[in-house]
Design a protein around this motif. Structure first.
Motif, PDB file in Angstrom:
ATOM      1  N   PHE A 283       0.069  10.855 -15.063  1.00  0.00           N
ATOM      2  CA  PHE A 283      -0.441   9.940 -13.991  1.00  0.00           C
ATOM      3  C   PHE A 283      -0.188  10.987 -12.649  1.00  0.00           C
ATOM      4  O   PHE A 283       0.538  12.093 -12.696  1.00  0.00           O
ATOM      5  CB  PHE A 283       0.729   8.880 -13.736  1.00  0.00           C
ATOM      6  N   GLY A 284      -0.830  10.675 -11.732  1.00  0.00           N
ATOM      7  CA  GLY A 284      -0.781  10.970 -10.334  1.00  0.00           C
ATOM      8  C   GLY A 284      -0.725   9.900  -9.555  1.00  0.00           C
ATOM      9  O   GLY A 284      -1.232   8.912  -9.515  1.00  0.00           O
ATOM     10  N   GLU A 285      -0.064  10.177  -8.287  1.00  0.00           N
ATOM     11  CA  GLU A 285       0.004   9.197  -7.140  1.00  0.00           C
ATOM     12  C   GLU A 285       0.240   9.956  -5.876  1.00  0.00           C
ATOM     13  O   GLU A 285       0.848  10.900  -5.779  1.00  0.00           O
ATOM     14  CB  GLU A 285       1.420   8.720  -7.575  1.00  0.00           C
ATOM     15  N   ALA A 286      -0.576   9.403  -4.902  1.00  0.00           N
ATOM     16  CA  ALA A 286      -0.306   9.842  -3.561  1.00  0.00           C
ATOM     17  C   ALA A 286       0.232   8.703  -2.718  1.00  0.00           C
ATOM     18  O   ALA A 286      -0.435   7.435  -2.872  1.00  0.00           O
ATOM     19  CB  ALA A 286      -1.805  10.384  -3.224  1.00  0.00           C
ATOM     20  N   LEU A 287       0.930   9.080  -1.748  1.00  0.00           N
ATOM     21  CA  LEU A 287       1.570   8.077  -0.875  1.00  0.00           C
ATOM     22  C   LEU A 287       1.244   8.535   0.574  1.00  0.00           C
ATOM     23  O   LEU A 287       1.200   9.792   0.864  1.00  0.00           O
ATOM     24  CB  LEU A 287       3.130   8.034  -0.740  1.00  0.00           C
ATOM     25  N   GLY A 288       1.199   7.769   1.475  1.00  0.00           N
ATOM     26  CA  GLY A 288       1.002   8.269   2.921  1.00  0.00           C
ATOM     27  C   GLY A 288       1.135   7.059   3.932  1.00  0.00           C
ATOM     28  O   GLY A 288       1.202   5.880   3.618  1.00  0.00           O
ATOM     29  N   GLU A 289       1.356   7.439   5.162  1.00  0.00           N
ATOM     30  CA  GLU A 289       1.794   6.496   6.192  1.00  0.00           C
ATOM     31  C   GLU A 289       1.257   7.202   7.498  1.00  0.00           C
ATOM     32  O   GLU A 289       1.255   8.286   7.854  1.00  0.00           O
ATOM     33  CB  GLU A 289       2.932   6.216   6.185  1.00  0.00           C
ATOM     34  N   TRP A 290       0.927   6.262   8.392  1.00  0.00           N
ATOM     35  CA  TRP A 290       0.041   6.696   9.701  1.00  0.00           C
ATOM     36  C   TRP A 290      -0.054   5.689  10.701  1.00  0.00           C
ATOM     37  O   TRP A 290      -0.822   4.707  10.516  1.00  0.00           O
ATOM     38  CB  TRP A 290      -1.240   7.586   9.451  1.00  0.00           C
ATOM     39  N   HIS A 291       0.799   5.714  11.784  1.00  0.00           N
ATOM     40  CA  HIS A 291       0.627   4.655  12.945  1.00  0.00           C
ATOM     41  C   HIS A 291       0.547   3.158  12.184  1.00  0.00           C
ATOM     42  O   HIS A 291      -0.352   2.410  12.530  1.00  0.00           O
ATOM     43  CB  HIS A 291      -0.699   4.975  13.662  1.00  0.00           C
ATOM     44  N   GLY A 292       1.611   2.899  11.499  1.00  0.00           N
ATOM     45  CA  GLY A 292       1.759   1.529  11.154  1.00  0.00           C
ATOM     46  C   GLY A 292       1.136   1.151   9.790  1.00  0.00           C
ATOM     47  O   GLY A 292       1.360   0.233   9.074  1.00  0.00           O
TER      48      GLY A 292
ATOM     49  N   SER B  69      -0.499  -1.372   2.971  1.00  0.00           N
ATOM     50  CA  SER B  69       0.271  -2.153   3.635  1.00  0.00           C
ATOM     51  C   SER B  69      -0.077  -1.702   5.296  1.00  0.00           C
ATOM     52  O   SER B  69      -0.256  -0.590   5.628  1.00  0.00           O
ATOM     53  CB  SER B  69       1.905  -1.770   3.511  1.00  0.00           C
ATOM     54  N   ARG B  70       0.222  -2.862   6.146  1.00  0.00           N
ATOM     55  CA  ARG B  70       0.089  -2.685   7.437  1.00  0.00           C
ATOM     56  C   ARG B  70       1.239  -3.206   8.413  1.00  0.00           C
ATOM     57  O   ARG B  70       1.240  -4.535   8.237  1.00  0.00           O
ATOM     58  CB  ARG B  70      -1.489  -2.925   7.900  1.00  0.00           C
ATOM     59  N   ARG B  71       1.758  -2.834   9.120  1.00  0.00           N
ATOM     60  CA  ARG B  71       3.005  -3.197   9.872  1.00  0.00           C
ATOM     61  C   ARG B  71       2.550  -3.629  11.351  1.00  0.00           C
ATOM     62  O   ARG B  71       1.735  -2.846  12.039  1.00  0.00           O
ATOM     63  CB  ARG B  71       4.049  -2.189  10.241  1.00  0.00           C
TER      64      ARG B  71
ATOM     65  N   VAL C 193       7.868   6.809   1.669  1.00  0.00           N
ATOM     66  CA  VAL C 193       6.530   7.047   2.414  1.00  0.00           C
ATOM     67  C   VAL C 193       6.244   5.782   3.013  1.00  0.00           C
ATOM     68  O   VAL C 193       5.001   5.525   2.559  1.00  0.00           O
ATOM     69  CB  VAL C 193       5.502   8.347   2.257  1.00  0.00           C
ATOM     70  N   GLY C 194       6.700   4.735   3.540  1.00  0.00           N
ATOM     71  CA  GLY C 194       6.118   3.840   4.098  1.00  0.00           C
ATOM     72  C   GLY C 194       6.104   2.724   2.738  1.00  0.00           C
ATOM     73  O   GLY C 194       6.493   3.140   1.541  1.00  0.00           O
ATOM     74  N   GLU C 195       5.610   1.590   2.979  1.00  0.00           N
ATOM     75  CA  GLU C 195       5.414   0.653   2.060  1.00  0.00           C
ATOM     76  C   GLU C 195       4.178   0.846   1.047  1.00  0.00           C
ATOM     77  O   GLU C 195       3.133   1.753   1.583  1.00  0.00           O
ATOM     78  CB  GLU C 195       5.107  -0.663   2.590  1.00  0.00           C
ATOM     79  N   SER C 196       4.101   0.872  -0.270  1.00  0.00           N
ATOM     80  CA  SER C 196       3.105   1.233  -1.311  1.00  0.00           C
ATOM     81  C   SER C 196       2.381  -0.319  -1.519  1.00  0.00           C
ATOM     82  O   SER C 196       1.571  -0.132  -2.452  1.00  0.00           O
ATOM     83  CB  SER C 196       3.990   1.642  -2.464  1.00  0.00           C
TER      84      SER C 196
ATOM     85  N   HIS D 213       3.844  13.063   6.501  1.00  0.00           N
ATOM     86  CA  HIS D 213       3.406  11.680   6.430  1.00  0.00           C
ATOM     87  C   HIS D 213       2.779  11.529   5.120  1.00  0.00           C
ATOM     88  O   HIS D 213       2.315  10.433   5.175  1.00  0.00           O
ATOM     89  CB  HIS D 213       2.364  11.459   7.668  1.00  0.00           C
ATOM     90  N   ALA D 214       3.091  12.367   3.991  1.00  0.00           N
ATOM     91  CA  ALA D 214       2.520  12.055   2.594  1.00  0.00           C
ATOM     92  C   ALA D 214       3.342  12.607   1.773  1.00  0.00           C
ATOM     93  O   ALA D 214       4.109  13.350   2.096  1.00  0.00           O
ATOM     94  CB  ALA D 214       0.919  12.577   2.771  1.00  0.00           C
ATOM     95  N   ALA D 215       3.083  12.146   0.303  1.00  0.00           N
ATOM     96  CA  ALA D 215       3.694  12.855  -0.831  1.00  0.00           C
ATOM     97  C   ALA D 215       2.815  12.823  -1.790  1.00  0.00           C
ATOM     98  O   ALA D 215       1.900  11.914  -1.742  1.00  0.00           O
ATOM     99  CB  ALA D 215       4.873  12.238  -1.000  1.00  0.00           C
ATOM    100  N   LEU D 216       2.814  13.690  -2.766  1.00  0.00           N
ATOM    101  CA  LEU D 216       2.087  13.765  -3.873  1.00  0.00           C
ATOM    102  C   LEU D 216       2.905  13.800  -5.161  1.00  0.00           C
ATOM    103  O   LEU D 216       4.085  14.556  -5.307  1.00  0.00           O
ATOM    104  CB  LEU D 216       1.151  15.194  -3.919  1.00  0.00           C
ATOM    105  N   ILE D 217       2.896  13.081  -6.444  1.00  0.00           N
ATOM    106  CA  ILE D 217       3.793  12.918  -7.078  1.00  0.00           C
ATOM    107  C   ILE D 217       2.610  13.164  -8.427  1.00  0.00           C
ATOM    108  O   ILE D 217       1.853  12.411  -8.668  1.00  0.00           O
ATOM    109  CB  ILE D 217       4.527  11.530  -7.355  1.00  0.00           C
ATOM    110  N   ALA D 218       3.234  13.643  -9.402  1.00  0.00           N
ATOM    111  CA  ALA D 218       2.455  13.873 -10.756  1.00  0.00           C
ATOM    112  C   ALA D 218       3.594  13.659 -11.974  1.00  0.00           C
ATOM    113  O   ALA D 218       4.827  14.630 -11.639  1.00  0.00           O
ATOM    114  CB  ALA D 218       1.665  15.031 -10.709  1.00  0.00           C
ATOM    115  N   GLY D 219       3.215  13.370 -12.948  1.00  0.00           N
ATOM    116  CA  GLY D 219       4.317  13.246 -14.241  1.00  0.00           C
ATOM    117  C   GLY D 219       3.560  13.043 -15.498  1.00  0.00           C
ATOM    118  O   GLY D 219       2.273  12.587 -15.555  1.00  0.00           O
ATOM    119  N   ALA D 220       4.144  13.297 -16.347  1.00  0.00           N
ATOM    120  CA  ALA D 220       3.717  12.783 -17.968  1.00  0.00           C
ATOM    121  C   ALA D 220       4.816  12.350 -18.744  1.00  0.00           C
ATOM    122  O   ALA D 220       6.133  12.652 -18.469  1.00  0.00           O
ATOM    123  CB  ALA D 220       3.253  14.008 -18.617  1.00  0.00           C
TER     124      ALA D 220
END
Length: 783
Positions: free
Chosen positions: A474-483, A531-533, A133-136, A432-439
């Protein structure tokens, strides 16, 4: 120098030949063929590119995978590339580039798509999942199998020197240096025996459970498909040891039948033989796959001590080792619902001589791993890993008189370490997003049994047992929108030192038992990246983070020795804590031709574990491990890629790191001193040229500025420049012959002053052959 100039002449002549070996043909003709996946199923809608230098013609495959594309006019060799996606798995795929000479235009081509493992693993390293989901906001570099193979080196750690800023604790290679000095430093953060960078394979840690160093020779070369290096703190996803970054070794998987073999001889009476074989039984909705790989390596080595100070006791440091790997895979399901289950076993048997008759060490390491990757539809996926290892490590120490005529055994030790752990994560994929959780959890148990020796006889016993346990989520949220794109993550870790005790028995029989109180720490590790393209050519990114590293059992409870340098343990050590930030830009003015990456970084480590000098004489240095107040590293790293997928390409990198001690109340005089072993400037460059008829040639250059050995900056390690070379040429459809030269100019490399000066790899020539059958041929593997 007489041995250098004929080689230089050969290299220059081969480079010149590349410019004279192109055919002229102005006719415009079409290339015909089809695109299929690895099972032979046609792939519709794949993007097919025919390139002649900077000129490209783009087309796509039809409903049955067929394509017909006009070849660009002009003289020279054509390069055909294809990419697409799997309709069943939804994964990105690409075909190895195919080189076509003008007389061969009428040949029907078949382009075989395979998953783009390196691109996927870059994402896994940066986000700990396969979600894209885009650059992190992280800085990640990747080295493909070709870049690893085409680099003049004997071991994996030498191949990673392509990246400016990567260095071991000592300026030497894993095939000659004691493993207890093979910790990794990235971005000028330095290291001790323990690494401030975490090394992973299949999401399982490879850092030694007892000492934190890396066994670079435990994996057969053919078993590693690629390597990714994520610089900057990674504790928000991976916990302890990822303070300076994460290095991910991408393993080969048994996906198609394959046979590979490599045989070589090198200077210092060095011999290497390695190979790999894969079998598959794919049918219906899945199937089985099996992989077996191994390596035998031996070298008589060279004398580490500088000629001006060496004596009769100085003999070549050497290593003999064997490793092996076995894997069984099972794939199930089709489409969005599928899974992969696997079981891996790995073994290393290593014996070293460390430069004098009495100094030796050996390692036997068994490692095992089981896991499952699964998809439950288009939106949910996950991974589970179970891992463990069992290690036996032995080492002897000695002292030498001032004339280095007598080598006296002073200590012998044997360590036993058991490491067991598990991890799991789940990802939810949105548009446009993702949620990740793990241990994950890791439990390490170790015993250190040491025997002091005086006048050739045991003079007592020093025994330590200890246990470490790490539990994190841990928990992580990824997202992208219009660059715009980014990632936010948070991890909570609990680190415990348990059941530690020491036993001392004197030569007179007096026994002292000491129990060390249990200790625990709770640690938060957040990270935010953005990140911004800006258009199609420019991307800017920034991130901030917190990271940590817990002292190893070795640092807490064991006294170590390298040469005449003795480092005392310290059971009072606490975790290092880092705060960092980075900002950078990625500029691609012309896709496939030029890419430039620049990043400013700043990292501050509180309570770093460092070795402080207690006393020093002309023949011995005594240090003790302490939490050193505060250190800081800030600077700039640059990477450039010119001519990707071209006949001639250039990769280059540069790092400037202002790495100094910024606070230490116990010894204020250390404030402002350089972090030991860390140079201010490092630069690398690799020039690659390839031609279907002449083969491939790589020139690799490395330069490092001066550094200091020791916290007081008393002993200077001079700057150095090293030029290496590698060349190969195919002589049959599945065979290549290769030649490699390290330190072509035979320059002196200062490795350490302990206090005697020891040196790095001298001029070393290597030659051999490689065989590969199945998958892609040697020529098709070229970029």
């Amino acid at each position: 120098m007489s041995k250098v100039w004929p080689l230089c002449g050969l290299l220059v002549g081969q480079f010149a030949a590349f410019g004279l070996c192109q055919k002229s043909n102005a006719q415009v003709a079409a290339l015909h063929g089809r695109v299929v996946d690895r099972s032979g199923v046609p792939v519709a809608g794949a993007r097919v590119i025919v390139a002649l230098g900077a000129t490209e013609t783009v087309g796509s495959s039809g409903p049955h995978g067929e394509f017909s594309i006009a070849a660009p006019a002009g003289s020279g060799e054509l390069v055909v590339r294809a990419s697409g996606s799997s309709e069943t798995a939804g994964t990105a795929m690409a075909a190895a580039p195919v080189h076509v000479a003008r007389p061969d235009l009428g040949t029907e081509l078949e382009l075989v798509l395979a998953p783009t493992a390196v691109a996927q693993q870059v994402t896994v390293t940066a986000t700990r999942s396969g979600v894209e989901v885009g650059e992190s906001g992280r800085t990640v570099a990747a080295l493909t199998a070709e870049e690893l193979n085409d680099y003049p080196a004997l071991t994996l750690d030498e191949r990673l020197q392509q990246k400016a800023g990567f260095q071991l604790f000592r300026r030497s290679a894993g095939w000659i240096q004691n493993p207890t000095s093979q910790g990794i430093s990235l971005r000028g953060l330095g290291s001790t025996a323990a690494s401030r960078t975490l090394v992973l394979e299949e999401n399982a840690p490879l850092n030694d459970g007892f000492g934190g160093w890396i066994h670079w020779d435990e994996l057969p070369p053919e078993a590693t498909e690629a390597v990714t290096i994520a610089s900057g703190g990674g504790s928000d996803l991976y916990g302890s040891s990822a303070l300076g970054g994460v290095i991910d070794l991408v393993p080969g998987r048994p996906e198609v039948p394959l046979a590979a073999l490599s045989l070589s001889e090198a200077g210092q009476d060095t011999t290497s033989a390695s190979g790999r074989g894969d079998l598959t039984q794919k049918r219906g909705q899945g199937g089985w796959g099996e992989l077996a790989a191994g390596q035998i390596f031996r070298t008589d080595g060279y004398i580490l001590t500088a000629p001006a100070v060496r004596g009769p006791v100085d003999i070549p440091a050497n290593v003999h080792y064997e490793n092996g790997r076995v894997e069984i895979d099972r794939d199930l399901g089709m489409g969005a619902k599928q899974s992969r289950t696997f079981l891996v076993g790995n073994v290393l048997n290593e014996a070293r001589g460390n430069g004098t008759p009495q100094q030796t060490n050996g390692t036997r390491l068994w490692r095992y791993l089981a896991g499952e990757d699964w998809n439950a539809g288009d939106r949910v996926s996950g991974r589970v890993r179970l891992f463990g290892s069992d290690e036996a490590f032995r080492q002897t120490f000695s002292s030498q008189n001032a004339a280095r005529t007598v080598d006296t055994l002073t200590r012998a030790l044997r360590d036993e370490t058991q490491d067991l752990g598990a991890s799991g994560d789940v990802s939810i994929h949105l548009h446009h997003a993702a949620l990740i959780a793990g241990a994950d959890v890791r439990d390490i148990r170790a015993t250190d049994a040491e025997t002091p020796i005086a006048a050739g006889k045991p003079s007592g016993l020093q025994d330590a047992t200890a246990r470490q346990r790490f539990i994190g989520g841990f928990g992580e949220a990824l997202g992208e929108w219009h660059g715009w794109s980014g990632a936010a993550s948070l991890r909570v870790d609990g680190a415990q030192n348990l059941d530690a005790s020491t036993l001392n028995v004197t030569s007179g029989g007096a026994v002292t038992r000491t129990a060390v109180p249990n200790r625990s720490e709770a640690i938060l590790s957040p990270r935010l990246g953005l990140s911004r393209r800006l258009g199609s050519q420019l991307t800017v990114h920034a991130s901030g983070y917190r990271a940590f590293r817990t002292p190893t059992i070795n640092e807490l409870y064991r006294t170590g020795q390298v040469g005449q340098q003795t480092t005392l343990a310290n059971a009072r050590l606490v975790s290092e804590r880092a705060t960092g930030a980075e900002a950078g830009v990625n500029w691609t003015p012309r896709a496939g031709v030029l890419r430039l990456d620049g990043t400013y970084f700043w990292t501050e480590i509180n309570r770093p574990v460092s070795a402080i000098t207690l006393s020093a004489t002309g023949t011995a240095i005594t240090l003790i491990r302490e939490n050193l107040g505060q250190i800081q590293s800030q600077g700039l790293e640059l990477q450039g890629h010119l001519g990707e997928d071209r006949a001639v390409s250039l990769d280059f990198g540069y790092q400037y790191a202002h790495a100094v001690v910024t606070a230490f109340s116990a010894q204020p005089s250390l404030v402002g001193t350089w972090i030991p072993e860390v140079p201010r400037q490092m630069a690398t460059a690799q020039l690659r040229a390839q031609n279907r008829r002449l083969g491939l040639l790589t020139l690799a250059a490395r330069e490092s500025g001066r550094a200091y050995d020791g916290s007081a900056n008393t002993y200077e390690l001079h700057s150095f420049f090293v030029l290496d070379a590698y060349g190969e040429r195919s002589f049959a459809p599945n065979w290549v012959a290769f030649v490699a030269v390290q330190n072509l100019l035979d320059r002196q490399i200062d490795v350490a002053r302990t206090p005697l000066l020891t040196l790095g790899t001298p001029f070393t020539a290597q030659g051999g052959v490689r065989f590969r059958w199945g998958g892609t041929t040697v020529n098709e593997n070229r970029r």
